[in-house]
Structure formats: C-alpha cells, structure tokens
Motif scaffolding. Structure first.
Motif, mmCIF file in Angstrom:
data_model
loop_
_atom_site.group_PDB
_atom_site.id
_atom_site.type_symbol
_atom_site.label_atom_id
_atom_site.label_comp_id
_atom_site.label_asym_id
_atom_site.label_seq_id
_atom_site.Cartn_x
_atom_site.Cartn_y
_atom_site.Cartn_z
ATOM 1 N N ALA A 87 58.509 38.506 19.339
ATOM 2 C CA ALA A 87 58.347 37.118 18.878
ATOM 3 C C ALA A 87 58.203 36.192 20.094
ATOM 4 O O ALA A 87 57.411 35.241 20.064
ATOM 5 C CB ALA A 87 59.539 36.714 18.024
ATOM 6 N N LYS A 88 58.936 36.506 21.169
ATOM 7 C CA LYS A 88 58.808 35.683 22.387
ATOM 8 C C LYS A 88 57.406 35.820 22.960
ATOM 9 O O LYS A 88 56.802 34.844 23.397
ATOM 10 C CB LYS A 88 59.836 36.126 23.429
ATOM 11 N N ALA A 89 56.896 37.057 22.958
ATOM 12 C CA ALA A 89 55.547 37.276 23.498
ATOM 13 C C ALA A 89 54.503 36.560 22.645
ATOM 14 O O ALA A 89 53.560 35.968 23.164
ATOM 15 C CB ALA A 89 55.256 38.762 23.563
ATOM 16 N N LEU A 90 54.686 36.576 21.324
ATOM 17 C CA LEU A 90 53.714 35.917 20.427
ATOM 18 C C LEU A 90 53.929 34.406 20.393
ATOM 19 O O LEU A 90 53.096 33.674 19.889
ATOM 20 C CB LEU A 90 53.841 36.466 19.000
ATOM 21 N N ASN A 91 55.092 34.014 20.930
ATOM 22 C CA ASN A 91 55.445 32.600 20.919
ATOM 23 C C ASN A 91 55.601 32.065 19.490
ATOM 24 O O ASN A 91 55.091 30.998 19.146
ATOM 25 C CB ASN A 91 54.358 31.809 21.660
ATOM 26 N N ILE A 92 56.251 32.857 18.661
ATOM 27 C CA ILE A 92 56.477 32.433 17.271
ATOM 28 C C ILE A 92 57.966 32.507 16.956
ATOM 29 O O ILE A 92 58.732 33.164 17.655
ATOM 30 C CB ILE A 92 55.741 33.337 16.241
ATOM 31 N N GLU A 93 58.337 31.862 15.872
ATOM 32 C CA GLU A 93 59.691 32.000 15.364
ATOM 33 C C GLU A 93 59.624 32.989 14.206
ATOM 34 O O GLU A 93 58.659 32.938 13.422
ATOM 35 C CB GLU A 93 60.138 30.642 14.810
ATOM 36 N N ILE A 94 60.621 33.867 14.106
ATOM 37 C CA ILE A 94 60.590 34.826 12.993
ATOM 38 C C ILE A 94 61.032 34.101 11.722
ATOM 39 O O ILE A 94 62.213 33.838 11.528
ATOM 40 C CB ILE A 94 61.480 36.042 13.302
ATOM 41 N N LYS A 95 60.019 33.744 10.908
ATOM 42 C CA LYS A 95 60.332 33.013 9.667
ATOM 43 C C LYS A 95 59.511 33.605 8.537
ATOM 44 O O LYS A 95 58.332 33.926 8.714
ATOM 45 C CB LYS A 95 59.959 31.524 9.815
ATOM 46 N N TYR A 96 60.133 33.732 7.377
ATOM 47 C CA TYR A 96 59.455 34.358 6.241
ATOM 48 C C TYR A 96 58.183 33.600 5.857
ATOM 49 O O TYR A 96 57.146 34.194 5.572
ATOM 50 C CB TYR A 96 60.422 34.419 5.058
ATOM 51 N N ASP A 97 58.252 32.261 5.889
ATOM 52 C CA ASP A 97 57.101 31.440 5.468
ATOM 53 C C ASP A 97 55.866 31.712 6.311
ATOM 54 O O ASP A 97 54.737 31.534 5.857
ATOM 55 C CB ASP A 97 57.447 29.944 5.593
ATOM 56 N N LEU A 98 56.106 32.139 7.546
ATOM 57 C CA LEU A 98 54.993 32.377 8.460
ATOM 58 C C LEU A 98 54.134 33.571 8.022
ATOM 59 O O LEU A 98 53.014 33.753 8.507
ATOM 60 C CB LEU A 98 55.570 32.626 9.856
ATOM 61 N N LEU A 99 54.665 34.374 7.096
ATOM 62 C CA LEU A 99 53.900 35.539 6.632
ATOM 63 C C LEU A 99 52.589 35.105 5.984
ATOM 64 O O LEU A 99 51.583 35.796 6.062
ATOM 65 C CB LEU A 99 54.712 36.335 5.593
ATOM 66 N N ASN A 100 52.622 33.956 5.323
ATOM 67 C CA ASN A 100 51.425 33.513 4.602
ATOM 68 C C ASN A 100 50.556 32.567 5.410
ATOM 69 O O ASN A 100 49.621 31.988 4.886
ATOM 70 C CB ASN A 100 51.836 32.850 3.281
ATOM 71 N N THR A 101 50.884 32.414 6.674
ATOM 72 C CA THR A 101 50.082 31.511 7.505
ATOM 73 C C THR A 101 49.194 32.344 8.423
ATOM 74 O O THR A 101 49.700 33.215 9.125
ATOM 75 C CB THR A 101 51.020 30.651 8.394
#
Ligand code: MSP
Length: 623
Positions: A463-477
C-alpha cells in the motif's frame, strides 16, 4: 453493523500448536475482513481454565491449578501477540467477572425451571470433559470422540433440561441454513438430535477446581466445565452485569474445530434458549490439521509450533498457507514441502514478482508517475469478476476460494504483461503502455485491499508503494493517476530448512573430499616396491627403531622403521615387505634411512607390517 467473532477458549493443559493457531487465524482473518468492510467488530479469544482435566494436569506438574493456568494462559496471550492476532479482548474463565456471570446464568436457568437435581450414573471422558451413554461408547468403554478410556461416574448432580429443547433445536437448524456451517456438519448434528436428547448433567462433586454452584445448600457442587466455558461468549460482553457490549450478541459467529461441534451446536443454543437470548448467526466448524494422517498430539510428539514456521518463513506465509491449503470443514495433512511450493509459486512468483516488474517498468518508463490515457483493457474487468467472487467466498466462509479467486485475478495481470509486451510497445506507443500499467496497478490495488486481512505485513508494504490507503470503498474506484514509491521485494524465495541443510552438508562434504583426496597424478608420484629383508637389528639408544637391510632386486637399501615394539628382528629376516622407495633419504639416530617401510596401525596403536600374499620378485612395483 456490529459483528461478534469468537474462537474457542483454549484449554490450559497443553502447548498451542498450528491446530489452535488455525482457528485463531481464521477468526482473525474474518475479523479483519469485517473491519475492512467497516463493521464494528468485537473479536474474542481466551483460555478455558477450570475442570478435572486442568486440575489433574496441574497435579502432574506439581503445581496448583491457578498457577498452572496463569502460566499457560500467558503463553497463549504471548503467542497471539507474536502471531499479530487482532483480538479485542482475551477472556480467562478464572476472571472474577466471568465467574460471577456464570453463577447468574446458572441461577437464571434454575429459576426458569430448566435445572433440577438428581443422580448421574454413567461414563465420563476427562479428556473431552464429556458425558456419554453406554450406547455411544466404543468397545471397552472407550470415548467415541478421543478414543481414550472413560470413567464410570455415580454422583449427585444438577441436570439441565436439554430434552425440552430438542424440537426447538431442530427447528432452528432447519429454518436457518447458516446456523451450522458447513452443511455436512449441520446434517450430522440434525441426525444426532433426531435420535433424541437426554438431559445433561451440569454439576460435579468429585473435584473442586471450578465455579461453585450458587445455591446455598450445595457448595460441594462445581458447575460443569462446558457450561462454564460456553458462557464466556456472554460474560465477555458483560451479560447480566454491564450490558454495554451486548448489542454485539445480535450478530455472533463462533469459529470452532469440528471436535467441539456437539457443545456449540446442541448444548449452547439450548442454554441460550433457556436464557431467552437470540441464537448465534453461525457456528462454523473447520476440519483438522493432521500429520501423516494422524492427529497432532504431545504424546505422539508430532506437534508443530506455529512460531517455528513464522521464524523460518514469515507470519504472512503461515497465514496464507493455512487458509489457502484446505477447504473450510475438510481435514488436511500439514506439509512443509507444500507450504514452500505455495510460497514460491503463488506469493513470490505470481504476486511479488508481478508487483516488482510493474513498479520497475513504471519507474523506467514514467519515473513512477502515471496517468491514464483512455485505453481500456478488458482484462481489468475480468479480474474484477474474480475479486467479486472472492468477496462472495469469504462471506460464505470459503477461505480457500476467497484466496484462489484473488490469485486468478493476479494471473490475469501477469498474462497482460506477457501478452502486450510493454518493453516492445514502449518504442511505438507510450500512451498505451501507460494505460496498460495503470490497469495492472488497479488489479494489484484490489488484490492488496482484499489480501490485507491475510497478508497483514506485505500488503501494508505494498500500500505504501502504491501510495494508497487500504480501504474497502477503494475496491470500486478505478484509480487513474498513480504516484508510486519504490518497493523492496514483498516475498523472498524460500527453501526447506532441512533441504538447505542437506545441500550445504553435501557441498561441504564434496569440498572436503576435494581437499582430502589426491588425483591420479598425485598417486603417480609415489613409488612403492616389494623388498626382502636381508638383515634386521635394534638401533642402539632407541626402543622403537629397527634397522633393516633390504634387497630391491637390483639395489640394496638401509631403512629404519619404528616397529621394534611389535616384532623381534630375527623373525623378520627373509620376509618380503612393502617399501615407499622414492621418499627422500634422511638420517635418524645417526643412521641413514632411504625409504619407509609400510605398516598398518591397529586401534590399540600396535603396528603390522604389510607383505604380499604370495612371494613375488624383489623390487616389484606396486600400483
Ligand atoms: N476448551 C475447549 C473449548 C471451549 S470453547 C467454549 C477446547 N479447547 S482446546 O484447547 O482443546 O481447543 C480446541 C480447539 O483447538 C478445536 O476446536 C480447534 O478449534 C483447535 N484445534 C486443536 N487441534 C486441532 C487440529 N489438529 N487441527 C485444527 N484445529 C484443532 O476444546
């Protein structure tokens, strides 16, 4: 939504092994998944510390039950910490709060008329802490569950009116398809209950390590350990005390092993009905981890310590192996060999390498900053289907399908790289490569989110490498812009320690052999010949040395040899011996010695001269 997730509370008479870790890791994964879905989760584990079994184990260890329980309960606590288990609470049945709650539960059932006093006469298995009727026993009165000897009990006892709840239990199973999972286990329970239920003895008088029955005239009765233990699921929520956490009870799921299904699927719901409480949403019973087809046990000595696996591989690898290897409900043989194969082919190759390759291309072609350029890749949608199947699978507690569907999506991402060859495409169409990498990164992003309940450490790194936060909502984005960070390898290839050690040993042996051995050229430098003893005498001033005059056919030699203690010089005259004849001459005790007479050394250090089996020509070359 509030969700309550529990493991069994583990007996404190044994060291934890991967069987215990399996249940706890399943429950932990499910708890993490539910938290990911933004549920409010209360995840409970703990230790079961009362009963005859613990009392007897403590005695064997020359300690008091409480001291014994303290020690092993702490070991469990520490183990769960080391395995990064995310429990919200750790309950001990020796906790005062729990004991008070159990007494209140007993009284509530008693006041309802569901508990009465009578006499128990029958068989008891201390290992299972369970009562059996004669017809349930195996040959020689062995326990049908653990196959150990049962004891005949005749005690005054309180009984719970289990038979009263037979019909209600059958209705519950039939009206709630998910009440017991898997269905095969539910059918076993239904068949058992349909044979008829007898009332259950719920107090014991022949030992005292337990919670006393809270009735004034019956202080010698302790509450049956399973009523005590099962009540932990309520006492941990503050039942009949401070009921703040009781709303979690509306949505409870108990993870257990199949060995304790009877207690959770029959006794427990009957107790709950007696207390007028809702029943659990699901009792999920998994299968056994076996070693070469046998149950793990301290007495067989085949117990696997989960921490050994974590130290050798990693916690993520242990979790992945345990969850992906066997379908929930089935038994399976633990195999380190297969674990190594799974780590290397799935975690290292399919997941880790995909991430490394994608990020290194993103760096090389776009300096880690990418934005979408309108080219849609259908494969990304196909992968989405697998992610949806994976969510469905974990919601149905099919943990291996949940993981295998995520890996099917990762396979698609890998095949996109080989199909579109970005290293070639970059020369002609930079925009397409950028869109391709973005599509792949979106697949990796979804895998990262969905794998986070299992691969707790590597997905954080990712997640750090992708620069994202692990969040369920992000699955649909669909993320259209990535600003990546470089990432060290998520997983390293592993080898079986035993195989690695064997390989190192063989390599060392080979090296040693190389150093210890001579080549044929080395041997060619050595000249050995048969020689005959012309004369032999002791050397003055030496106890060891004999001086020989030897005949080598066409020359004579003088040689000294240290065998005076083993031979009488006179006996050697005329004998043929073996001489190392091209050894540099040297002077010993003022005598010239031109060679070395060969002898063999016995274990007691005595020497034996070598000689040809049959006479041969003096001076004959040996080789
Ligand atoms: N104390 C009771 C449970 C009371 S719950 C209210 C008990 N404890 S136990 O220490 O024996 O743990 C049993 C649980 O450990 C099993 O139900 C199962 O979840 C897990 N396992 C123990 N050995 C196992 C395997 N070999 N394989 C898989 N899980 C097993 O029973």
């Amino acid at each position: 939504m509030k969700t309550y997730i529990t493991t069994p509370i583990y007996y404190v008479n044994d060291k934890a092994h991967i069987g215990h870790a399996y249940t706890t890791i399943i429950a932990d994964t499910y708890a993490r998944f539910k938290r990911l879905q933004n549920d409010e989760v209360f995840f409970l584990t703990g230790t079961d510390e009362h009963g005859q079994k613990i009392q007897e184990s403590a005695k064997k260890n020359n300690t008091s039950p409480k001291e014994y329980a303290d020690k092993i309960s702490n070991e469990f606590k520490q183990l769960w910490k080391n395995l990064e288990i995310s429990n919200d609470y750790f309950i001990r049945t020796t906790d005062e709060k729990h004991k008070e709650c159990v007494k209140k539960i007993f009284l509530k059932m008693y006041e309802k008329g569901d508990i009465y006093k009578s006499e128990y006469e029958g068989h008891y298995c201390v290992s299972c802490e369970s009562f059996y009727t004669k017809t349930q026993l195996l040959e020689n009165n062995k326990c049908p569950d653990c196959k150990k000897d049962t004891r005949i009990l005749k005690e005054e006892s309180y009984f719970f009116r289990l038979s009263k709840y037979e019909k209600d239990l059958l209705n519950w199973y039939k009206q709630n398809p998910n009440s017991i999972f898997p269905t095969s286990k539910k059918n076993e329970v239904i068949a058992f209950v349909e044979q008829g239920l007898k009332d259950l003895s719920i107090s014991r008088t022949s030992f005292d390590w337990g919670i006393k029955v809270p009735l004034n005239d019956d202080k010698e009765h302790v509450i049956y350990v399973w009523l005590d233990a099962l009540s932990n699921y309520l006492s941990a929520l503050g039942y009949l005390e401070n009921e703040e956490k009781m709303p979690f009870w509306q949505n409870a799921i108990h993870f257990i092993g199949k060995d304790i299904l009877k207690f959770h699927a029959i006794y427990w719901p009957a107790f709950l009905m007696s207390l007028d409480l809702p029943l659990p949403k699901c009792v999920a019973a998994h299968g056994w981890w076996l070693i070469n087809g046998e149950k793990m046990s301290k007495s067989i000595g085949n117990v696997i310590n989960p921490l050994d696996i974590v130290n050798e591989f990693s916690n993520d690898a242990l979790r992945y192996y345990l969850l992906s290897y066997m379908p929930f409900g089935n038994d399976g043989d633990y195999s380190k060999h297969l674990m190594v194969e799974k780590i290397n082919s799935e975690l290292v190759n399919e997941f880790g390498n995909l991430v490394s390759r994608t990020i290194s291309m993103a760096k090389k072609y776009f300096n880690l900053k990418l934005s979408f350029k309108d080219k849609i890749y259908e494969e990304e949608k196909e992968a989405k289907e697998f992610f949806n199947l994976s969510i469905k699978a974990i919601e149905e507690l099919k943990f291996n399908d949940y993981l295998s569907n995520i890996f099917k999506a990762l396979k698609i991402a890998n095949s996109m790289i080989s199909k579109y060859e970005p290293w070639a495409l970059i020369k002609t169409n930079q925009n397409e490569v950028e869109s391709l990498l973005i599509s792949i990164l979106n697949i990796i992003k979804n895998a990262c989110i969905l794998l986070s309940p299992v691969l707790i450490n590597s997905t954080n790194k990712l997640a750090k490498a992708l620069n994202i936060e692990i969040k369920y909502d992000l699955l649909n984005t669909f993320i259209k812009e990535f600003s990546l960070n470089e990432c060290e390898h998520l997983f390293s290839r592993v080898e079986l320690k035993e195989e690695k050690m064997l390989e190192e040993k063989t390599q060392k042996q080979e090296e040693k052999a190389q150093n210890d051995h001579i080549t044929i050229d080395d041997f060619a430098k050595i000249k050995m010949q048969i020689a005959q003893v012309i004369s032999c005498e002791n050397v003055e001033g030496s106890e060891k040395l004999l001086k020989f005059e030897l005949d080598l056919g066409n020359e004579k030699r003088q040689v000294l040899s240290g065998i005076a203690k083993n031979y009488n010089p006179k006996d050697l005259v005329g004998k043929q011996i073996v001489l190392l004849s091209n050894l540099k001459a040297r002077t010993i005790f003022k005598h010239l010695s031109e060679g070395m007479i060969l002898s063999a050394k016995n274990q007691d250090e005595s020497l034996v001269l070598l000689s040809p089996l049959t006479p041969c020509d003096n001076g004959s070359i040996i080789g």
